[in-house]
Design a protein around this motif. Structure first.
Motif: not given
Length: 191
Positions: A67, A131-132, A164-165
């Motif tokens: 994260e 993430w992202g 976010e994939s």
């Protein structure tokens, strides 16, 4: 009445233990199309790619995510690699190198008895994503001659933006591995 109660209890118990399991999605490292790669050399080399060494935190079928601004690692139970990441990475590097060195014989080393003029060794330090934010690839690679002497060693460190994939992450890691393979191919072409 006792039979009906027993059947109902069985149904209730089986419902508690046999819940719905979410379907997993499996990913594979992608190899670029031949038309997308510009060869770096027309030399005829005999090159092997040794087993890729992965850190323990990546030695799992699940994809690892971090994260933003958090050192805690998250492991996705449903987003998984299609096979062992070290085997898949070894094969991807060999395929990438064969595109950059089209006249060369390049393959994954799978048998101890295989002999190559040049052996590529890769040790991955990081291969994950935030993430992202970004996909990260950090690795050490070396080229070893047939006598076992390291003739070239270099660190590769690069990152690409991702959303976010998990699909974006896998595409980015495939591109990063291709970029590292390009560096290795250039080094091999100068030997």
């Amino acid at each position: 009445m006792k039979k009906i109660a027993a059947v109902l209890i069985c149904f209730l118990v089986s419902g508690c233990f046999g819940g719905y399991t979410q379907q997993s999605t499996f990913y594979n490292i992608m190899i670029p199309d031949k038309e997308e790669v510009k060869p770096v050399s027309t030399k005829k080399l005999n090159v092997g790619v040794d087993t890729v060494l992965m850190p323990d935190y990546l030695d799992r079928p699940q994809i690892v995510v971090f994260e933003k601004q958090n050192p805690q690692m998250k492991v996705s139970e449903t987003e998984r690699w299609g096979e062992d990441l070290d085997d898949m990475t070894q094969r991807a590097i060999a395929a990438d190198l064969s595109l950059y060195l089209p006249n060369s014989m390049v393959k994954s080393k799978v048998l101890l008895s295989e002999d190559f003029d040049w052996l590529v060794k890769v040790q991955v330090v990081r291969m994950d994503f935030v993430w992202g934010q970004k996909a990260v690839l950090q690795a050490w690679w070396s080229v070893v001659n047939s006598s076992g002497k390291i003739v070239k060693q270099q660190k590769f460190s690069n990152e690409l933006p991702v959303g976010e994939s998990f699909s974006e992450f896998v595409e980015a890691e495939s591109t990063l591995l291709e970029l590292m393979s390009s560096d290795i191919a250039v080094a091999l072409s100068k030997l």
